[in-house]
Design an enzyme around this catalytic site. Structure first.
Site, PDB file in Angstrom:
ATOM      1  N   SER A  76      51.879   8.941 -47.334  1.00 17.67           N
ATOM      2  CA  SER A  76      52.100   8.472 -46.018  1.00 17.67           C
ATOM      3  C   SER A  76      50.353   8.443 -45.499  1.00 17.67           C
ATOM      4  O   SER A  76      49.537   8.889 -46.015  1.00 17.67           O
ATOM      5  CB  SER A  76      53.041   8.994 -45.079  1.00 17.67           C
ATOM      6  OG  SER A  76      52.619  10.234 -44.745  1.00 17.67           O
ATOM      7  N   LYS A  77      50.490   8.024 -44.392  1.00 17.11           N
ATOM      8  CA  LYS A  77      49.339   7.743 -43.532  1.00 17.11           C
ATOM      9  C   LYS A  77      48.456   8.964 -43.490  1.00 17.11           C
ATOM     10  O   LYS A  77      47.209   8.987 -43.631  1.00 17.11           O
ATOM     11  CB  LYS A  77      49.553   7.098 -42.314  1.00 17.11           C
ATOM     12  CG  LYS A  77      49.718   5.798 -42.204  1.00 17.11           C
ATOM     13  CD  LYS A  77      49.049   4.911 -41.312  1.00 17.11           C
ATOM     14  CE  LYS A  77      49.205   3.425 -41.892  1.00 17.11           C
ATOM     15  NZ  LYS A  77      50.853   2.945 -41.500  1.00 17.11           N
ATOM     16  N   ARG A  78      49.065  10.028 -43.133  1.00 21.15           N
ATOM     17  CA  ARG A  78      48.452  11.264 -42.898  1.00 21.15           C
ATOM     18  C   ARG A  78      47.606  11.785 -44.320  1.00 21.15           C
ATOM     19  O   ARG A  78      47.014  12.731 -44.212  1.00 21.15           O
ATOM     20  CB  ARG A  78      49.205  12.493 -42.313  1.00 21.15           C
ATOM     21  CG  ARG A  78      50.390  12.927 -43.252  1.00 21.15           C
ATOM     22  CD  ARG A  78      51.042  13.938 -42.829  1.00 21.15           C
ATOM     23  NE  ARG A  78      51.898  14.847 -43.492  1.00 21.15           N
ATOM     24  CZ  ARG A  78      53.235  14.319 -43.957  1.00 21.15           C
ATOM     25  NH1 ARG A  78      53.516  12.915 -43.647  1.00 21.15           N
ATOM     26  NH2 ARG A  78      53.677  14.762 -44.818  1.00 21.15           N
TER      27      ARG A  78
END
Length: 487
Positions: A252-254
RNA sequence: GGCCCGUUAGUCAAGCGGUCAAGACAUCGCCCUUUCACGGCGAAGGCAGGGGUUCGAUUCCCCUACGGGUCACCA
Protein backbone atom coordinates in the site's frame (compact mmCIF):
# COMPACT_ATOMS: atom_id res chain seq x y z
CA UNK A 1 -18.23 -21.92 -31.69
CA UNK A 2 -16.64 -19.67 -29.10
CA UNK A 3 -16.74 -22.44 -26.57
CA UNK A 4 -13.08 -23.20 -26.62
CA UNK A 5 -11.80 -19.66 -26.63
CA UNK A 6 -10.19 -18.57 -23.40
CA UNK A 7 -11.63 -15.28 -22.23
CA UNK A 8 -10.27 -13.38 -19.27
CA UNK A 9 -11.19 -9.97 -18.02
CA UNK A 10 -9.52 -7.21 -16.13
CA UNK A 11 -12.23 -5.58 -14.05
CA UNK A 12 -10.90 -2.60 -12.12
CA UNK A 13 -13.03 -0.09 -10.34
CA UNK A 14 -12.22 3.53 -11.08
CA UNK A 15 -11.69 4.44 -7.45
CA UNK A 16 -8.03 5.35 -7.38
CA UNK A 17 -4.79 4.95 -9.19
CA UNK A 18 -3.36 1.90 -10.86
CA UNK A 19 -1.72 -0.11 -8.18
CA UNK A 20 1.10 -2.54 -8.82
CA UNK A 21 -1.03 -5.38 -7.51
CA UNK A 22 -3.81 -4.56 -9.95
CA UNK A 23 -1.35 -4.31 -12.77
CA UNK A 24 0.08 -7.71 -11.96
CA UNK A 25 -3.42 -9.17 -11.98
CA UNK A 26 -4.10 -7.53 -15.34
CA UNK A 27 -0.82 -8.87 -16.68
CA UNK A 28 -1.60 -12.45 -15.68
CA UNK A 29 -5.11 -12.19 -17.06
CA UNK A 30 -3.65 -10.94 -20.29
CA UNK A 31 -1.01 -13.65 -20.40
CA UNK A 32 -3.44 -16.43 -19.58
CA UNK A 33 -5.68 -15.33 -22.42
CA UNK A 34 -2.98 -14.57 -24.94
CA UNK A 35 -0.88 -17.63 -24.29
CA UNK A 36 -3.97 -19.64 -25.23
CA UNK A 37 -4.81 -17.48 -28.19
CA UNK A 38 -7.77 -16.06 -26.29
CA UNK A 39 -9.36 -12.73 -25.61
CA UNK A 40 -8.57 -10.19 -22.93
CA UNK A 41 -11.49 -8.02 -21.92
CA UNK A 42 -11.58 -4.77 -20.00
CA UNK A 43 -14.64 -4.14 -17.88
CA UNK A 44 -15.14 -1.16 -15.63
CA UNK A 45 -16.77 -1.93 -12.30
CA UNK A 46 -18.24 1.33 -11.15
CA UNK A 47 -21.06 0.05 -8.97
CA UNK A 48 -19.91 2.03 -5.98
CA UNK A 49 -21.02 5.44 -7.03
CA UNK A 50 -19.69 7.07 -3.89
CA UNK A 51 -16.11 6.07 -4.45
CA UNK A 52 -15.64 7.09 -8.05
CA UNK A 53 -12.50 9.16 -8.48
CA UNK A 54 -11.89 11.63 -11.27
CA UNK A 55 -9.04 10.60 -13.48
CA UNK A 56 -9.05 7.02 -12.29
CA UNK A 57 -10.43 5.82 -15.58
CA UNK A 58 -7.67 7.61 -17.48
CA UNK A 59 -5.08 6.05 -15.20
CA UNK A 60 -6.41 2.62 -16.15
CA UNK A 61 -6.26 3.28 -19.88
CA UNK A 62 -2.92 5.05 -19.69
CA UNK A 63 -1.30 2.29 -17.70
CA UNK A 64 -2.56 -0.55 -19.87
CA UNK A 65 -1.44 1.38 -22.89
CA UNK A 66 1.99 2.17 -21.47
CA UNK A 67 2.77 -1.46 -20.75
CA UNK A 68 1.19 -2.80 -23.93
CA UNK A 69 -1.66 -4.79 -22.43
CA UNK A 70 -4.10 -4.30 -25.27
CA UNK A 71 -7.62 -5.42 -24.60
CA UNK A 72 -9.76 -7.00 -27.26
CA UNK A 73 -13.05 -5.71 -25.93
CA UNK A 74 -13.81 -2.84 -23.63
CA UNK A 75 -15.71 0.38 -23.04
CA UNK A 76 -13.56 2.37 -25.45
CA UNK A 77 -13.51 -0.10 -28.32
CA UNK A 78 -16.76 -1.95 -27.78
CA UNK A 79 -17.24 -5.62 -28.51
CA UNK A 80 -19.90 -8.29 -28.83
CA UNK A 81 -20.91 -8.08 -25.19
CA UNK A 82 -21.16 -4.32 -24.84
CA UNK A 83 -21.62 -2.31 -22.76
CA UNK A 84 -18.49 -2.95 -20.71
CA UNK A 85 -19.31 -0.54 -17.91
CA UNK A 86 -21.36 -1.94 -15.07
CA UNK A 87 -23.31 1.22 -14.39
CA UNK A 88 -24.72 0.79 -17.89
CA UNK A 89 -25.86 -2.76 -17.22
CA UNK A 90 -27.99 -2.13 -14.18
CA UNK A 91 -31.08 -3.73 -15.69
CA UNK A 92 -29.31 -7.04 -16.07
CA UNK A 93 -28.52 -7.25 -12.41
CA UNK A 94 -31.94 -6.25 -11.25
CA UNK A 95 -33.58 -8.77 -13.57
CA UNK A 96 -31.28 -11.46 -12.27
CA UNK A 97 -32.09 -10.65 -8.67
CA UNK A 98 -35.81 -10.62 -9.40
CA UNK A 99 -35.53 -14.00 -10.95
CA UNK A 100 -33.90 -15.39 -7.83
CA UNK A 101 -36.61 -13.86 -5.68
CA UNK A 102 -39.26 -15.51 -7.78
CA UNK A 103 -37.52 -18.81 -7.47
CA UNK A 104 -37.34 -18.38 -3.72
CA UNK A 105 -33.56 -18.07 -3.72
CA UNK A 106 -33.41 -14.45 -2.68
CA UNK A 107 -35.45 -12.00 -0.69
CA UNK A 108 -36.05 -8.34 0.05
CA UNK A 109 -34.49 -7.14 3.25
CA UNK A 110 -35.74 -3.99 4.90
CA UNK A 111 -33.34 -3.87 7.78
CA UNK A 112 -31.88 -0.45 8.37
CA UNK A 113 -28.21 0.30 8.59
CA UNK A 114 -28.76 1.18 12.22
CA UNK A 115 -30.19 -2.22 12.95
CA UNK A 116 -27.28 -3.89 11.24
CA UNK A 117 -24.82 -1.85 13.26
CA UNK A 118 -26.63 -2.74 16.48
CA UNK A 119 -26.53 -6.38 15.55
CA UNK A 120 -22.82 -6.17 15.07
CA UNK A 121 -22.27 -4.42 18.37
CA UNK A 122 -24.51 -6.80 20.26
CA UNK A 123 -23.05 -9.93 18.78
CA UNK A 124 -19.42 -8.98 19.04
CA UNK A 125 -17.17 -7.78 16.30
CA UNK A 126 -17.70 -10.62 13.94
CA UNK A 127 -21.40 -11.26 14.07
CA UNK A 128 -23.15 -11.49 10.75
CA UNK A 129 -26.62 -10.68 9.57
CA UNK A 130 -29.31 -12.56 11.47
CA UNK A 131 -31.51 -13.26 8.42
CA UNK A 132 -34.26 -11.27 10.04
CA UNK A 133 -36.10 -10.61 6.76
CA UNK A 134 -35.52 -14.01 5.23
CA UNK A 135 -38.94 -15.29 6.19
CA UNK A 136 -41.11 -12.22 5.90
CA UNK A 137 -44.57 -13.01 4.61
CA UNK A 138 -45.44 -12.13 1.06
CA UNK A 139 -47.96 -9.52 2.25
CA UNK A 140 -45.47 -7.91 4.55
CA UNK A 141 -43.00 -7.57 1.72
CA UNK A 142 -45.62 -6.23 -0.62
CA UNK A 143 -46.75 -3.63 1.92
CA UNK A 144 -43.29 -2.38 2.69
CA UNK A 145 -42.39 -2.21 -0.95
CA UNK A 146 -45.57 -0.29 -1.67
CA UNK A 147 -44.87 2.02 1.23
CA UNK A 148 -41.49 2.74 -0.27
CA UNK A 149 -39.43 1.34 2.60
CA UNK A 150 -35.81 1.16 1.40
CA UNK A 151 -34.63 -2.36 0.83
CA UNK A 152 -31.82 -4.51 -0.44
CA UNK A 153 -32.01 -7.92 -2.02
CA UNK A 154 -30.23 -10.76 -0.28
CA UNK A 155 -29.47 -14.25 -1.41
CA UNK A 156 -30.68 -17.16 0.74
CA UNK A 157 -27.63 -19.13 1.64
CA UNK A 158 -27.96 -22.79 2.53
CA UNK A 159 -28.14 -23.20 6.31
CA UNK A 160 -26.37 -26.53 6.43
CA UNK A 161 -23.81 -28.48 4.50
CA UNK A 162 -20.63 -27.32 2.81
CA UNK A 163 -19.63 -25.68 -0.42
CA UNK A 164 -16.57 -26.71 -2.37
CA UNK A 165 -14.92 -24.96 -5.22
CA UNK A 166 -11.86 -25.78 -7.20
CA UNK A 167 -9.06 -23.33 -7.81
CA UNK A 168 -6.37 -23.90 -10.40
CA UNK A 169 -3.64 -22.65 -8.10
CA UNK A 170 -4.91 -23.55 -4.63
CA UNK A 171 -6.79 -26.74 -5.34
CA UNK A 172 -10.11 -27.73 -3.82
CA UNK A 173 -11.35 -25.57 -0.99
CA UNK A 174 -14.33 -26.43 1.17
CA UNK A 175 -16.16 -24.23 3.66
CA UNK A 176 -19.13 -24.76 5.92
CA UNK A 177 -22.21 -23.02 4.63
CA UNK A 178 -22.80 -21.69 8.12
CA UNK A 179 -19.86 -19.40 7.48
CA UNK A 180 -21.74 -17.77 4.66
CA UNK A 181 -23.91 -14.74 5.21
CA UNK A 182 -27.05 -14.03 3.24
CA UNK A 183 -25.13 -11.78 0.91
CA UNK A 184 -26.54 -8.62 -0.55
CA UNK A 185 -27.09 -8.79 -4.27
CA UNK A 186 -28.69 -5.41 -4.91
CA UNK A 187 -27.94 -2.42 -2.72
CA UNK A 188 -30.62 0.04 -1.65
CA UNK A 189 -29.48 2.47 -4.32
CA UNK A 190 -30.38 -0.11 -6.93
CA UNK A 191 -26.79 -0.89 -7.84
CA UNK A 192 -25.52 -4.44 -7.55
CA UNK A 193 -22.76 -5.42 -5.15
CA UNK A 194 -19.41 -6.35 -6.60
CA UNK A 195 -19.85 -10.07 -6.15
CA UNK A 196 -23.22 -10.16 -7.79
CA UNK A 197 -22.38 -7.95 -10.75
CA UNK A 198 -19.26 -9.98 -11.25
CA UNK A 199 -21.07 -13.26 -11.54
CA UNK A 200 -23.71 -11.88 -13.88
CA UNK A 201 -21.21 -10.14 -16.11
CA UNK A 202 -18.66 -12.91 -16.19
CA UNK A 203 -21.37 -15.24 -17.32
CA UNK A 204 -22.90 -12.91 -19.86
CA UNK A 205 -19.53 -11.96 -21.24
CA UNK A 206 -18.58 -15.62 -21.53
CA UNK A 207 -15.55 -15.26 -19.30
CA UNK A 208 -13.92 -18.67 -19.02
CA UNK A 209 -11.16 -17.96 -16.49
CA UNK A 210 -11.76 -15.79 -13.46
CA UNK A 211 -8.35 -14.49 -12.46
CA UNK A 212 -7.93 -12.33 -9.39
CA UNK A 213 -5.96 -11.82 -6.20
CA UNK A 214 -6.17 -14.41 -3.45
CA UNK A 215 -7.95 -11.93 -1.21
CA UNK A 216 -11.04 -13.15 -3.04
CA UNK A 217 -10.47 -16.76 -2.11
CA UNK A 218 -12.76 -16.58 0.87
CA UNK A 219 -15.63 -15.06 -1.05
CA UNK A 220 -15.46 -17.59 -3.84
CA UNK A 221 -17.89 -20.06 -2.23
CA UNK A 222 -20.50 -17.33 -2.50
CA UNK A 223 -19.78 -17.08 -6.18
CA UNK A 224 -20.30 -20.76 -6.63
CA UNK A 225 -23.62 -20.61 -4.84
CA UNK A 226 -24.67 -17.82 -7.14
CA UNK A 227 -23.64 -19.69 -10.25
CA UNK A 228 -25.54 -22.68 -8.97
CA UNK A 229 -28.62 -20.63 -8.16
CA UNK A 230 -28.69 -19.41 -11.74
CA UNK A 231 -27.68 -22.70 -13.21
CA UNK A 232 -24.68 -21.07 -14.85
CA UNK A 233 -21.58 -22.96 -15.72
CA UNK A 234 -18.86 -22.27 -13.15
CA UNK A 235 -15.76 -20.69 -14.69
CA UNK A 236 -12.24 -21.75 -13.94
CA UNK A 237 -10.87 -19.90 -10.94
CA UNK A 238 -7.27 -18.80 -10.84
CA UNK A 239 -6.36 -16.98 -7.66
CA UNK A 240 -3.06 -15.19 -7.52
CA UNK A 241 -0.78 -14.87 -4.49
CA UNK A 242 -0.70 -11.43 -2.99
CA UNK A 243 2.09 -8.93 -3.38
CA UNK A 244 3.29 -7.62 -0.03
CA UNK A 245 5.40 -4.67 1.03
CA UNK A 246 8.77 -5.03 2.71
CA UNK A 247 7.09 -5.24 6.11
CA UNK A 248 5.12 -8.28 5.00
CA UNK A 249 1.82 -6.51 4.76
CA UNK A 250 -0.32 -6.00 1.73
CA UNK A 251 1.30 -3.49 -0.56
CA UNK A 252 0.00 0.00 0.00
CA UNK A 253 0.93 3.66 0.00
CA UNK A 254 3.03 3.51 3.10
CA UNK A 255 5.48 1.25 1.28
CA UNK A 256 6.48 4.13 -0.92
CA UNK A 257 5.83 4.44 -4.59
CA UNK A 258 3.74 1.45 -5.52
CA UNK A 259 1.42 2.99 -8.02
CA UNK A 260 2.39 2.41 -11.62
CA UNK A 261 2.61 6.14 -12.24
CA UNK A 262 4.76 6.55 -9.12
CA UNK A 263 7.25 4.08 -10.45
CA UNK A 264 7.31 5.77 -13.82
CA UNK A 265 7.88 9.08 -12.08
CA UNK A 266 10.80 7.52 -10.26
CA UNK A 267 12.42 6.68 -13.55
CA UNK A 268 11.48 3.06 -14.03
CA UNK A 269 10.74 1.73 -17.50
CA UNK A 270 7.36 0.10 -18.25
CA UNK A 271 9.09 -2.95 -19.73
CA UNK A 272 11.19 -3.40 -16.60
CA UNK A 273 8.16 -3.09 -14.35
CA UNK A 274 6.23 -5.65 -16.37
CA UNK A 275 9.14 -8.03 -16.46
CA UNK A 276 9.65 -7.77 -12.73
CA UNK A 277 6.05 -8.19 -11.68
CA UNK A 278 5.60 -11.07 -14.10
CA UNK A 279 8.10 -12.92 -11.93
CA UNK A 280 6.39 -11.98 -8.67
CA UNK A 281 4.27 -15.05 -8.24
CA UNK A 282 5.20 -16.90 -11.37
CA UNK A 283 8.34 -18.56 -12.63
CA UNK A 284 9.23 -20.25 -15.89
CA UNK A 285 10.54 -23.78 -16.08
CA UNK A 286 14.11 -22.64 -16.58
CA UNK A 287 16.27 -19.97 -14.95
CA UNK A 288 15.67 -17.25 -17.46
CA UNK A 289 14.56 -13.91 -16.08
CA UNK A 290 14.54 -11.37 -18.89
CA UNK A 291 11.33 -11.46 -20.88
CA UNK A 292 9.57 -9.06 -23.19
CA UNK A 293 5.80 -9.10 -23.13
CA UNK A 294 5.75 -11.16 -26.31
CA UNK A 295 8.15 -13.65 -24.78
CA UNK A 296 6.00 -13.86 -21.69
CA UNK A 297 3.01 -14.76 -23.82
CA UNK A 298 5.12 -17.49 -25.31
CA UNK A 299 6.29 -18.87 -22.00
CA UNK A 300 3.51 -18.23 -19.53
CA UNK A 301 1.89 -21.21 -17.94
CA UNK A 302 -0.48 -21.34 -14.96
CA UNK A 303 1.52 -24.26 -13.60
CA UNK A 304 4.24 -21.81 -12.73
CA UNK A 305 2.03 -19.68 -10.51
CA UNK A 306 2.94 -19.97 -6.86
CA UNK A 307 0.70 -20.03 -3.82
CA UNK A 308 2.69 -18.01 -1.34
CA UNK A 309 2.71 -14.24 -1.20
CA UNK A 310 5.67 -12.34 -2.62
CA UNK A 311 7.36 -9.30 -1.17
CA UNK A 312 7.93 -6.44 -3.57
CA UNK A 313 11.67 -5.84 -3.74
CA UNK A 314 12.89 -2.53 -5.11
CA UNK A 315 16.41 -3.91 -5.41
CA UNK A 316 15.33 -6.46 -7.94
CA UNK A 317 13.24 -3.93 -9.81
CA UNK A 318 16.27 -1.66 -10.00
CA UNK A 319 18.32 -4.47 -11.43
CA UNK A 320 15.72 -5.15 -14.11
CA UNK A 321 15.56 -1.47 -14.91
CA UNK A 322 19.34 -1.24 -15.27
CA UNK A 323 19.30 -4.31 -17.49
CA UNK A 324 16.73 -2.76 -19.79
CA UNK A 325 18.65 0.49 -19.88
CA UNK A 326 21.84 -1.29 -20.83
CA UNK A 327 20.47 -3.45 -23.57
CA UNK A 328 18.70 -0.58 -25.23
CA UNK A 329 20.10 0.75 -28.51
CA UNK A 330 22.28 3.83 -28.11
CA UNK A 331 19.79 5.93 -30.01
CA UNK A 332 16.88 4.87 -27.87
CA UNK A 333 18.87 5.48 -24.74
CA UNK A 334 19.98 8.89 -25.93
CA UNK A 335 16.46 9.95 -26.74
CA UNK A 336 15.32 8.91 -23.28
CA UNK A 337 18.13 10.86 -21.64
CA UNK A 338 18.05 13.99 -23.73
CA UNK A 339 15.32 15.82 -21.81
CA UNK A 340 17.16 15.27 -18.54
CA UNK A 341 20.46 16.28 -20.14
CA UNK A 342 19.10 19.54 -21.44
CA UNK A 343 17.45 20.35 -18.20
CA UNK A 344 20.55 19.67 -16.15
CA UNK A 345 22.91 21.42 -18.56
CA UNK A 346 20.79 24.20 -20.03
CA UNK A 347 23.27 26.72 -21.34
CA UNK A 348 25.82 24.81 -23.29
CA UNK A 349 25.93 22.26 -26.03
CA UNK A 350 27.62 19.04 -25.05
CA UNK A 351 28.38 15.96 -27.04
CA UNK A 352 25.15 14.35 -25.97
CA UNK A 353 25.81 10.96 -27.46
CA UNK A 354 29.19 10.75 -25.77
CA UNK A 355 27.55 11.70 -22.51
CA UNK A 356 24.86 9.07 -23.05
CA UNK A 357 27.43 6.42 -23.85
CA UNK A 358 29.31 6.91 -20.60
CA UNK A 359 26.06 6.86 -18.64
CA UNK A 360 24.39 3.85 -20.22
CA UNK A 361 25.82 1.13 -18.04
CA UNK A 362 26.06 3.30 -14.97
CA UNK A 363 22.43 4.20 -14.55
CA UNK A 364 19.86 2.34 -12.53
CA UNK A 365 17.02 4.72 -13.24
CA UNK A 366 16.70 7.76 -15.45
CA UNK A 367 16.21 9.92 -12.38
CA UNK A 368 19.83 9.54 -11.41
CA UNK A 369 20.98 11.58 -14.36
CA UNK A 370 20.95 15.08 -12.80
CA UNK A 371 23.13 14.29 -9.83
CA UNK A 372 25.51 12.27 -11.95
CA UNK A 373 26.22 15.03 -14.42
CA UNK A 374 25.87 18.17 -12.35
CA UNK A 375 29.63 18.60 -12.15
CA UNK A 376 29.72 19.21 -15.89
CA UNK A 377 27.60 22.29 -15.49
CA UNK A 378 29.73 23.83 -12.82
CA UNK A 379 32.84 22.94 -10.90
CA UNK A 380 32.38 23.05 -7.17
CA UNK A 381 35.67 24.75 -6.37
CA UNK A 382 35.39 23.97 -2.71
CA UNK A 383 36.11 20.30 -3.12
CA UNK A 384 38.59 18.88 -0.65
CA UNK A 385 42.09 18.41 -1.99
CA UNK A 386 42.28 15.25 0.05
CA UNK A 387 40.64 13.44 -2.83
CA UNK A 388 43.79 13.94 -4.86
CA UNK A 389 45.38 11.32 -2.66
CA UNK A 390 44.78 7.80 -3.87
CA UNK A 391 46.63 4.91 -2.41
CA UNK A 392 46.31 2.49 -5.26
CA UNK A 393 47.17 5.12 -7.88
CA UNK A 394 50.04 6.13 -5.61
CA UNK A 395 49.05 9.75 -5.99
CA UNK A 396 49.79 12.40 -3.37
CA UNK A 397 49.22 16.11 -3.19
CA UNK A 398 52.74 16.63 -4.42
CA UNK A 399 52.50 14.21 -7.30
CA UNK A 400 49.15 15.60 -8.31
CA UNK A 401 50.48 19.13 -8.40
CA UNK A 402 53.39 17.88 -10.43
CA UNK A 403 51.23 16.04 -12.95
CA UNK A 404 48.81 18.91 -13.31
CA UNK A 405 51.63 21.40 -13.79
CA UNK A 406 53.22 19.27 -16.44
CA UNK A 407 50.11 18.32 -18.36
CA UNK A 408 48.75 21.83 -18.61
CA UNK A 409 51.13 23.16 -21.29
CA UNK A 410 50.78 19.92 -23.22
CA UNK A 411 47.04 20.15 -23.33
CA UNK A 412 47.28 23.77 -24.38
CA UNK A 413 49.00 22.69 -27.54
CA UNK A 414 46.20 20.34 -28.52
CA UNK A 415 44.56 21.75 -31.62
CA UNK A 416 41.91 19.21 -32.32
CA UNK A 417 40.04 18.68 -29.02
CA UNK A 418 38.66 15.22 -29.65
CA UNK A 419 38.43 12.14 -27.56
CA UNK A 420 41.07 10.39 -29.63
CA UNK A 421 43.61 13.19 -29.52
CA UNK A 422 43.07 13.81 -25.82
CA UNK A 423 43.50 10.15 -25.15
CA UNK A 424 46.73 10.00 -27.15
CA UNK A 425 48.03 13.10 -25.44
CA UNK A 426 47.43 11.86 -21.93
CA UNK A 427 48.53 8.29 -22.49
CA UNK A 428 51.49 9.52 -24.47
CA UNK A 429 52.51 11.75 -21.61
CA UNK A 430 52.24 8.97 -19.06
CA UNK A 431 54.42 6.77 -21.22
CA UNK A 432 56.94 9.50 -21.83
CA UNK A 433 57.15 10.33 -18.14
CA UNK A 434 57.26 6.66 -17.25
CA UNK A 435 54.37 6.83 -14.85
CA UNK A 436 51.33 4.58 -14.68
CA UNK A 437 48.24 5.87 -16.38
CA UNK A 438 46.38 6.35 -13.13
CA UNK A 439 49.17 8.39 -11.66
CA UNK A 440 48.40 11.08 -14.22
CA UNK A 441 44.76 10.39 -14.97
CA UNK A 442 43.58 10.46 -11.38
CA UNK A 443 44.60 14.06 -10.58
CA UNK A 444 43.44 15.26 -13.99
CA UNK A 445 40.01 13.74 -13.47
CA UNK A 446 39.79 15.16 -9.97
CA UNK A 447 40.73 18.60 -11.19
CA UNK A 448 38.16 18.72 -13.99
CA UNK A 449 35.36 17.22 -11.94
CA UNK A 450 36.03 18.08 -8.32
CA UNK A 451 34.71 14.64 -7.43
CA UNK A 452 36.35 11.41 -6.48
CA UNK A 453 33.75 9.39 -8.32
CA UNK A 454 32.48 10.30 -11.74
CA UNK A 455 30.82 8.60 -14.67
CA UNK A 456 33.50 8.24 -17.28
CA UNK A 457 37.20 8.86 -16.92
CA UNK A 458 39.51 11.80 -17.43
CA UNK A 459 39.50 11.52 -21.21
CA UNK A 460 35.73 11.54 -21.51
CA UNK A 461 35.29 14.41 -19.11
CA UNK A 462 37.89 16.55 -20.83
CA UNK A 463 36.27 15.83 -24.13
CA UNK A 464 32.85 16.79 -22.86
CA UNK A 465 33.99 19.98 -21.15
CA UNK A 466 35.93 21.34 -24.10
CA UNK A 467 39.42 22.76 -24.12
CA UNK A 468 38.84 26.09 -22.48
CA UNK A 469 36.83 24.86 -19.54
CA UNK A 470 39.08 21.86 -19.02
CA UNK A 471 42.20 24.00 -18.84
CA UNK A 472 40.46 26.44 -16.54
CA UNK A 473 39.54 23.66 -14.13
CA UNK A 474 43.00 22.14 -14.17
CA UNK A 475 44.43 25.53 -13.44
CA UNK A 476 42.07 25.85 -10.48
CA UNK A 477 43.17 22.49 -9.21
CA UNK A 478 46.79 23.42 -9.57
CA UNK A 479 46.25 26.62 -7.62
CA UNK A 480 44.46 24.77 -4.83
CA UNK A 481 47.34 22.34 -4.54
CA UNK A 482 49.92 25.09 -4.62
CA UNK A 483 48.12 27.04 -1.96
CA UNK A 484 48.05 23.97 0.23
CA UNK A 485 51.76 23.39 -0.22
CA UNK A 486 52.57 26.92 0.84
CA UNK A 487 50.61 26.64 4.05
C1' G B 1 -11.90 -14.33 17.52
C1' G B 2 -14.22 -17.87 13.39
C1' C B 3 -13.06 -19.50 8.60
C1' C B 4 -9.55 -19.89 4.48
C1' C B 5 -4.58 -19.88 2.51
C1' G B 6 0.53 -20.01 3.02
C1' U B 7 5.81 -21.26 5.23
C1' U B 8 13.05 -23.44 0.85
C1' A B 9 18.87 -17.96 2.46
C1' G B 10 17.52 -10.56 3.74
C1' U B 11 14.26 -10.87 -1.10
C1' C B 12 12.27 -13.51 -5.64
C1' A B 13 12.44 -18.61 -6.51
C1' A B 14 13.51 -24.11 -8.74
C1' G B 15 12.38 -28.57 -6.43
C1' C B 16 6.82 -32.15 -7.35
C1' G B 17 10.41 -39.43 -2.18
C1' G B 18 16.81 -40.66 -3.24
C1' U B 19 19.93 -33.63 -5.64
C1' C B 20 26.83 -31.99 -2.98
C1' A B 21 19.00 -28.41 -2.18
C1' A B 22 19.28 -24.84 -9.02
C1' G B 23 19.29 -19.77 -10.52
C1' A B 24 18.58 -14.36 -9.75
C1' C B 25 18.67 -9.62 -6.68
C1' A B 26 21.10 -7.67 -2.51
C1' U B 27 25.85 -8.43 0.50
C1' C B 28 31.23 -9.51 0.69
C1' G B 29 36.03 -10.80 -1.78
C1' C B 30 39.21 -11.16 -6.12
C1' C B 31 40.24 -9.99 -11.37
C1' C B 32 39.76 -6.33 -15.32
C1' U B 33 40.55 -1.03 -15.10
C1' U B 34 42.51 6.32 -15.35
C1' U B 35 37.62 6.62 -10.36
C1' C B 36 32.82 4.58 -10.56
C1' A B 37 29.97 1.36 -13.37
C1' C B 38 29.84 -2.75 -16.80
C1' G B 39 31.99 -7.55 -17.38
C1' G B 40 34.44 -12.13 -15.36
C1' C B 41 35.41 -15.38 -11.17
C1' G B 42 34.40 -16.71 -6.23
C1' A B 43 32.34 -16.58 -0.99
C1' A B 44 28.82 -16.41 2.77
C1' G B 45 23.68 -17.55 3.58
C1' G B 46 18.09 -21.73 3.46
C1' C B 47 14.17 -26.52 3.71
C1' A B 48 9.94 -22.77 10.81
C1' G B 49 9.58 -26.71 14.97
C1' G B 50 7.75 -31.54 16.54
C1' G B 51 5.59 -36.07 15.48
C1' G B 52 4.38 -39.80 12.05
C1' U B 53 4.30 -42.74 6.85
C1' U B 54 8.61 -44.85 4.27
C1' C B 55 14.45 -48.58 3.23
C1' G B 56 14.74 -43.19 2.59
C1' A B 57 11.73 -37.11 3.59
C1' U B 58 12.59 -30.26 1.53
C1' U B 59 9.00 -33.28 -1.10
C1' C B 60 3.20 -37.19 1.68
C1' C B 61 -0.03 -36.91 6.55
C1' C B 62 -0.99 -34.69 11.52
C1' C B 63 0.01 -31.10 15.39
C1' U B 64 2.29 -26.52 16.94
C1' A B 65 4.36 -21.81 15.77
C1' C B 66 4.58 -17.84 12.64
C1' G B 67 2.74 -14.94 8.47
C1' G B 68 -1.15 -13.40 5.37
C1' G B 69 -6.22 -13.01 3.68
C1' U B 70 -11.34 -12.60 4.84
C1' C B 71 -15.61 -11.95 7.80
C1' A B 72 -19.42 -4.37 4.52
C1' C B 73 -25.54 -1.70 1.25
C1' C B 74 -16.04 -1.68 -0.83
C1' A B 75 -14.36 -3.66 -4.69
Amino acid sequence: MLNNVVRTRFAPSPTGFMHIGNLRTALYEYLIAKSAGGKFILRIEDTDQDRLVDGALDAIYDTLNAVGLRHDEGPDIGGPYAPYVQSERKDDYLAGAQRLIQEGKAYHCFCTTERLVELKEAGGDHAGYDRHCRNLSAEEVKDKLAAGVPSVIRQKMPLTGTTTFSDTVYGDITVDNTELEDQILIKSDGFPTYNFANVIDDHKMAITHVVRGSEYLSSTPKYNLLYEAFGYEIPRYIHLPLILGEDGHKLSKRHGATGFSDLIAEGYLPEAIINYIALLGWSPTDTRELFSLAELIERFDVDGISKSPAIFDFNKLKWFNAEYLRKMTEDKFLSLCLPAFKQALPDREFDWSLLASILQNRLTTLNEIPEMIDFLKQLDENYSIEIYKHKKMKTTLESSLDMLTQILPLLETVEEWTRTVIHETLIGAAVAWEVKNGYLMWPVRIAVSGKSVTPGGAVEILTLLGKQESLRRIEIGRNKLMAARND
